[in-house]
Write a protein that holds these residues in place. Structure first.
Motif: not given
Length: 114
Positions: A99, A103, A113
């Motif tokens: 993650v 992002r 994002t």
């Protein structure tokens, strides 16, 4: 490792040959050509990034991760390497680690994002 015809030639010739194998979806062969080439020019991002892509597409995910981290050591704002690292971590079931990479890749490329 056996030496074959595609292991010979100048760096430029091997780079071109690796690209041809990559384009033909012969990812493992491309990786075999690219690995020593990337080691010959450790300061260059392009061979290492293509090597990471070849590893990714041939499901050599740990090797892909290693190469992507090396690329990011050289160029921390290489958004495609960040995206690939995130995808590589996802394919390994490491979503929590993926993650932040995804992002950052989105932020670096100017996309929303996730």
């Amino acid at each position: 490792m056996n030496i074959t015809y595609y292991d010979h030639g100048t760096a430029a010739e091997r780079w071109e040959r690796a690209g041809q194998f990559f384009d033909a979806k012969e990812y493992a062969t491309a990786a075999r050509i690219l690995a020593p080439l990337a080691d010959e020019v450790p300061e260059q991002v392009a061979p290492r990034l293509l090597l990471a892509r070849a590893y990714y597409h041939s499901a050599q995910l740990r090797r892909a991760e290693t190469e992507l981290r090396a690329v990011l050591e050289l160029d921390p704002v290489e958004s495609y390497a960040r995206l690939m690292l995130g995808r590589t971590l996802e394919r390994q079931g490491r979503d929590a680690e993926a993650v932040p990479q995804l992002r950052m890749a989105a932020a670096l490329s100017g996309e929303p994002t996730p």
